[in-house]
Design an enzyme around this catalytic site. Structure first.
Site, PDB file in Angstrom:
ATOM      1  N   ALA A  77      -7.970  45.632 -14.183  1.00 36.64           N
ATOM      2  CA  ALA A  77      -7.140  44.743 -15.008  1.00 36.64           C
ATOM      3  C   ALA A  77      -6.978  43.367 -14.373  1.00 36.64           C
ATOM      4  O   ALA A  77      -6.806  42.378 -15.086  1.00 36.64           O
ATOM      5  CB  ALA A  77      -5.776  45.382 -15.258  1.00 36.64           C
ATOM      6  N   SER A 207      -6.891  49.012 -17.370  1.00 35.71           N
ATOM      7  CA  SER A 207      -7.365  49.440 -16.058  1.00 35.71           C
ATOM      8  C   SER A 207      -7.491  50.960 -16.047  1.00 35.71           C
ATOM      9  O   SER A 207      -6.552  51.660 -16.440  1.00 35.71           O
ATOM     10  CB  SER A 207      -6.348  49.001 -15.004  1.00 35.71           C
ATOM     11  OG  SER A 207      -6.694  49.525 -13.748  1.00 35.71           O
ATOM     12  N   ALA A 208      -8.633  51.475 -15.569  1.00 37.01           N
ATOM     13  CA  ALA A 208      -8.839  52.931 -15.608  1.00 37.01           C
ATOM     14  C   ALA A 208      -7.911  53.674 -14.648  1.00 37.01           C
ATOM     15  O   ALA A 208      -7.439  54.765 -14.965  1.00 37.01           O
ATOM     16  CB  ALA A 208     -10.294  53.255 -15.272  1.00 37.01           C
ATOM     17  N   HIS A 209      -7.615  53.075 -13.482  1.00 38.15           N
ATOM     18  CA  HIS A 209      -6.895  53.879 -12.481  1.00 38.15           C
ATOM     19  C   HIS A 209      -5.411  54.047 -12.799  1.00 38.15           C
ATOM     20  O   HIS A 209      -4.701  54.770 -12.099  1.00 38.15           O
ATOM     21  CB  HIS A 209      -7.111  53.333 -11.062  1.00 38.15           C
ATOM     22  CG  HIS A 209      -6.351  52.097 -10.698  1.00 38.15           C
ATOM     23  ND1 HIS A 209      -5.140  52.159 -10.054  1.00 38.15           N
ATOM     24  CD2 HIS A 209      -6.635  50.799 -10.859  1.00 38.15           C
ATOM     25  CE1 HIS A 209      -4.720  50.919  -9.822  1.00 38.15           C
ATOM     26  NE2 HIS A 209      -5.607  50.074 -10.316  1.00 38.15           N
ATOM     27  N   CYS A 331       8.444  45.816  -0.312  1.00 32.41           N
ATOM     28  CA  CYS A 331       8.123  47.198   0.046  1.00 32.41           C
ATOM     29  C   CYS A 331       6.795  47.356   0.753  1.00 32.41           C
ATOM     30  O   CYS A 331       6.643  48.187   1.626  1.00 32.41           O
ATOM     31  CB  CYS A 331       8.094  48.023  -1.229  1.00 32.41           C
ATOM     32  SG  CYS A 331       6.990  47.335  -2.456  1.00 32.41           S
TER      33      CYS A 331
HETATM   34  C1  PLP Z   1       0.529  45.252 -15.548  1.00 29.14           C
HETATM   35  C2  PLP Z   1      -0.600  45.227 -14.569  1.00 29.14           C
HETATM   36  N1  PLP Z   1      -1.563  44.311 -14.694  1.00 29.14           N
HETATM   37  C3  PLP Z   1      -2.603  44.256 -13.862  1.00 29.14           C
HETATM   38  C4  PLP Z   1      -2.725  45.142 -12.820  1.00 29.14           C
HETATM   39  C5  PLP Z   1      -3.924  45.068 -11.920  1.00 29.14           C
HETATM   40  O1  PLP Z   1      -4.789  46.132 -12.227  1.00 29.14           O
HETATM   41  P1  PLP Z   1      -6.044  46.524 -11.321  1.00 29.14           P
HETATM   42  O2  PLP Z   1      -5.492  47.283 -10.160  1.00 29.14           O
HETATM   43  O3  PLP Z   1      -6.897  47.365 -12.216  1.00 29.14           O
HETATM   44  O4  PLP Z   1      -6.736  45.267 -10.928  1.00 29.14           O
HETATM   45  C6  PLP Z   1      -1.729  46.110 -12.636  1.00 29.14           C
HETATM   46  C7  PLP Z   1      -1.749  47.043 -11.507  1.00 29.14           C
HETATM   47  O5  PLP Z   1      -1.860  46.722 -10.378  1.00 29.14           O
HETATM   48  C8  PLP Z   1      -0.640  46.159 -13.535  1.00 29.14           C
HETATM   49  O6  PLP Z   1       0.318  47.062 -13.407  1.00 29.14           O
END
Ligand code: PLP
Length: 417
Positions: A77, A207-209, A331
């Protein structure tokens, strides 16, 4: 280091384990017998991989209610957000269509940092301050767009506080404006329904994960009718219509496709159970008194963010060592300073620092929630036993009086997930 299996993992918003059914789909792409070909090759191995990628795009399209041909595969993402924001704004500006972008202070850093880059390139960026629960109204978004606005970016579910934005309402408010509408749906996929066509969304990041798929793959969905065009970030072999060149990874794409397929009825099958668990965790912890829910009281089914008054954030984190939650506003080793999301909501820094984000998922049980609540209750009670602030609170001083509000919103933090 091994994972402490006896402790509950309540950090599904940071990442999720890969579902075994997804692993099976990925394994089918590996090895000599698998669909390992290069999807751009014109021989049978390539064509098999091409067909697999097309099927996976269909699974993404079905999850979000959009044309599968609009799917652009990315590394996650973060890349999808960068491609949407930089690609869309630069393309429009190069053609003299305008130089203004609208977004919200509580967006993920993957949106805020590309916006900062656009600002460095001379574009104008308006960041809206949300209401106290994290929402922006469609009217506020509409009021911020001008004739120079080329892009509006609003996330569906906030990753820190779980607030759900009214994407359908914002899409409707923008219907008569030529600006493109981008939505980061990394956290909402599989938890809430997504309907890009019905909602007037032009670009959507996934995002897949975050949905029990593998790390390292995501997608940007880009509307084809009317066509939304992007300036690419990468230059190379022309794959994906040149929008994001590079050899496609069938095993990652198959995994993401299967994860999307499994996520499709998540809003009906998984979300109600998550919501029940979230409520019971919230109610148990609210009973501690001097505790506030940050964001919407009943936001996304899987995210709960709470601040614990009269305890020091660092001490709370130390007490909760080993518990799988996202703790405090500083954190992780990569995070610096208070959470930009909590600050935008007007949460005082000290309360932001003593906040915890619990995020629940496919394998969270009632026992997990109980064990986490036990740990937090013990920690908070122990720390308050020595707290002068807690004594003042107990004798009638309100949390508002104990904690002053921040004067200025902060820059984005790097909180994980
Ligand atoms: C709302 C949101 N956008 C973007 C990301 C980034 O995603 P990625 O880890 O797939 O780059 C995340 C997670 O880290 C997210 O929670």
């Amino acid at each position: 280091m091994t994972t402490p299996a006896e402790l509950p993992y309540l950090d599904y918003a940071a990442t999720t384990p890969v579902d075994h059914r997804v692993m099976a789909a990925m394994t089918d792409c590996l090895g000599r017998e698998g669909v390992f070909g290069n999807p751009s090759s014109r021989h049978p191995w390539g064509r098999a991989a091409e067909a697999l990628v097309a099927d996976a795009a269909g699974q993404v399209g079905a999850l979000i209610g959009g044309d599968p041909a609009g799917v652009v595969w990315t590394s996650g993402a973060t890349e999808a957000d960068n491609l949407a924001i930089l690609g869309c704004a630069r393309f429009a500006r190069e053609r003299g269509r305008g130089d203004h972008v609208v977004s919200v202070r509580t967006e993920h850093a993957a949106v805020l940092e590309p916006l900062e880059q656009l600002r460095r390139e001379g574009m104008h960026v308006t960041l809206l301050t949300p209401e106290a629960d994290g929402r922006v109204t469609p009217e506020a978004v509409r009021a911020a767009v001008t004739e120079d606005t080329v892009l509006v970016s609003v996330m569906h579910v906030n990753n820190e506080i779980g607030t759900v934005q009214d994407i359908a309402g914002i899409g409707a408010a923008l219907a008569d404006h030529p600006a493109r509408f981008h939505v980061d749906a990394a956290q909402s996929a599989g938890r809430l329904p997504i309907r890009v066509d019905a909602w007037g969304v032009d670009l959507l990041s996934l995002s897949a994960h975050k949905i029990y798929g593998p790390k390292g793959v995501g997608a940007l969905w880009v509307r084809r009718r009317p066509r939304v065009r992007l300036a690419p970030l990468l230059h190379g072999g022309g794959q994906q219509g040149g929008r994001r060149p590079g050899t496609l990874a069938p095993h990652l794409i198959a995994g993401m496709g299967r994860a999307c397929e499994l996520a499709q009825d998540g809003p009906e099958t998984e979300a109600p159970g998550l919501r029940t668990l979230r409520r019971s965790l919230r109610d148990r912890l609210l009973a501690l008194d001097g505790v506030v829910v940050n964001g919407q009281d009943d936001g996304s089914p899987h995210i709960l963010n709470m601040s614990f008054g009269c305890v020091h954030g660092d001490a709370l984190q130390a007490e909760l060592e080993g518990l799988g939650v996202s703790a405090g506003s500083a954190c992780s080793s990569s995070a610096r300073g208070p959470s930009h999301v909590l600050r935008a909501l007007g949460v005082p820094d000290a309360l932001a620092h003593s906040s915890l984000r619990f995020s629940l998922g496919r394998w969270t049980t009632e026992a997990d929630v109980d064990r986490a609540a036990d740990r937090v209750e013990d920690a908070v009670r122990r720390l308050r036993a020595f707290s002068p602030a807690w004594r003042r609170y107990r004798s009638g001083t309100s949390l508002e009086a104990l904690y002053r509000r921040n004067p200025e919103p902060a820059q984005p933090s790097n909180r994980e997930g």
